[in-house]
Design an enzyme around this catalytic site. Sequence first.
Site, mmCIF file in Angstrom:
data_model
loop_
_atom_site.group_PDB
_atom_site.id
_atom_site.type_symbol
_atom_site.label_atom_id
_atom_site.label_comp_id
_atom_site.label_asym_id
_atom_site.label_seq_id
_atom_site.Cartn_x
_atom_site.Cartn_y
_atom_site.Cartn_z
ATOM 1 C CG ASN A 61 -8.025 -2.023 -5.234
ATOM 2 O OD1 ASN A 61 -7.160 -2.858 -4.983
ATOM 3 N ND2 ASN A 61 -8.197 -0.971 -4.434
ATOM 4 C CG ASP A 111 -2.119 0.893 1.075
ATOM 5 O OD1 ASP A 111 -2.343 1.408 -0.043
ATOM 6 O OD2 ASP A 111 -2.829 1.105 2.084
ATOM 7 C CB SER A 115 -7.957 -3.601 2.960
ATOM 8 O OG SER A 115 -7.636 -2.375 3.584
HETATM 9 C C1 IPE Z 1 -5.606 -2.725 -0.278
HETATM 10 O O1 IPE Z 1 -5.187 -1.429 -0.506
HETATM 11 C C2 IPE Z 1 -5.626 -3.494 -1.559
HETATM 12 C C3 IPE Z 1 -4.328 -3.723 -2.184
HETATM 13 C C4 IPE Z 1 -3.167 -3.425 -1.678
HETATM 14 C C5 IPE Z 1 -4.392 -4.332 -3.485
HETATM 15 P P1 IPE Z 1 -6.221 -0.236 -0.646
HETATM 16 O O2 IPE Z 1 -5.434 1.013 -0.720
HETATM 17 O O3 IPE Z 1 -7.169 -0.507 -1.745
HETATM 18 O O4 IPE Z 1 -6.995 -0.334 0.746
HETATM 19 P P2 IPE Z 1 -7.985 0.663 1.482
HETATM 20 O O5 IPE Z 1 -9.144 0.877 0.574
HETATM 21 O O6 IPE Z 1 -7.242 1.928 1.742
HETATM 22 O O7 IPE Z 1 -8.362 -0.028 2.737
HETATM 23 C C1 IPE Z 2 -1.557 0.171 -3.336
HETATM 24 O O1 IPE Z 2 -1.305 1.530 -3.369
HETATM 25 C C2 IPE Z 2 -1.755 -0.422 -4.700
HETATM 26 C C3 IPE Z 2 -3.130 -0.853 -4.995
HETATM 27 C C4 IPE Z 2 -4.139 -0.840 -4.160
HETATM 28 C C5 IPE Z 2 -3.387 -1.340 -6.344
HETATM 29 P P1 IPE Z 2 -2.490 2.571 -3.427
HETATM 30 O O2 IPE Z 2 -2.834 2.825 -4.858
HETATM 31 O O3 IPE Z 2 -3.625 2.134 -2.572
HETATM 32 O O4 IPE Z 2 -1.817 3.870 -2.816
HETATM 33 P P2 IPE Z 2 -2.427 4.895 -1.787
HETATM 34 O O5 IPE Z 2 -2.968 4.118 -0.633
HETATM 35 O O6 IPE Z 2 -3.507 5.645 -2.505
HETATM 36 O O7 IPE Z 2 -1.291 5.782 -1.405
HETATM 37 MG MG MG Z 3 -4.071 2.395 -0.640
#
Ligand code: IPE
Ligand code: IPE
Ligand code: MG
Length: 251
Positions: free
Chosen positions: A73, A25, A201
């Site tokens: 996502n 993340d 998550s």
């Molecule tokens: C969790 O990250 C999913 C992945 C890393 C693929 P998110 O960034 O989507 O999680 P939330 O929505 O902040 O909990």
């Molecule tokens: C994790 O990074 C990757 C995926 C969930 C695909 P994020 O895209 O959630 O990055 P932040 O949380 O917005 O910084």
């Molecule tokens: Mg994220």
Amino acid sequence: MNKNNLNKDQIDLGRVPKHVAIIMDGNGRWAKNHGQGRLFGHANGVESIRSVLQGCGEIGIKYLTIYAFSTENWNRPKSEIEGLMNLLVDTIASEVEELNKNGVRMSTVGDPSLLPLNCQESLERMQEITKDNDKIHLQIALNYSARWDIITTVKNISKDVKQGVLSAEEIDEKIINQYSCFSGIPDPELLIRTSGECRISNFMLWQLAYTELYFTEVLWPDFRKDHLFEAIINYQSRERRFGKISEQLEE
Ligand code: IPE
Ligand code: IPE
Ligand code: MG
């Protein structure tokens, strides 16, 4: 000797987790910090995966599961979803040969049927090419959520009960494991989540029942094998009691 070597030396190689799961993340925030769009963060996260895989190989971690795309996502902007899917296809194309040479078996968990067709094809190819490798097993969670897995598991168990393949009385933890998409894979001893968020998550809810959780502020594109080693050292400093008391563990 630099700090990083020192870290690695502190790892007890006899007590390394078999399975590490990672919620990668912070890509979006990392990109923003660099004055770039979100896809720049995702693209830079690939190097982190490469480094962590190498680190797993160095200390003997056998299973690595990474959360790459959750069922939630799909709620992101269409352009980001498309960019992520293209990145996946491009990364597989450029990395698969090297990973195969290094003995990495790669597979996915989640429902691939909703992914773009070219993505599905490239994932199938990746799984086929690497299926006999046994140095390390990399599982990519894609269009995955733990509740999806639980629902699918319950449906498949119900079907077999209905058909008389299984009786309701036989259902236990082992059966649920067998029917889940992590069938045959030991539960992770350690879960790492980057970027400072302290939540699960919808990731591996059943399998994480007794997993040690490790949260770090490091954003995923900055995460390297030395951060993994730090997490392992922290994990090894913990006492895993599984409901017992400390004194019983010494017996
Ligand atoms: C969790 O990250 C999913 C992945 C890393 C693929 P998110 O960034 O989507 O999680 P939330 O929505 O902040 O909990
Ligand atoms: C994790 O990074 C990757 C995926 C969930 C695909 P994020 O895209 O959630 O990055 P932040 O949380 O917005 O910084
Ligand atoms: Mg994220």
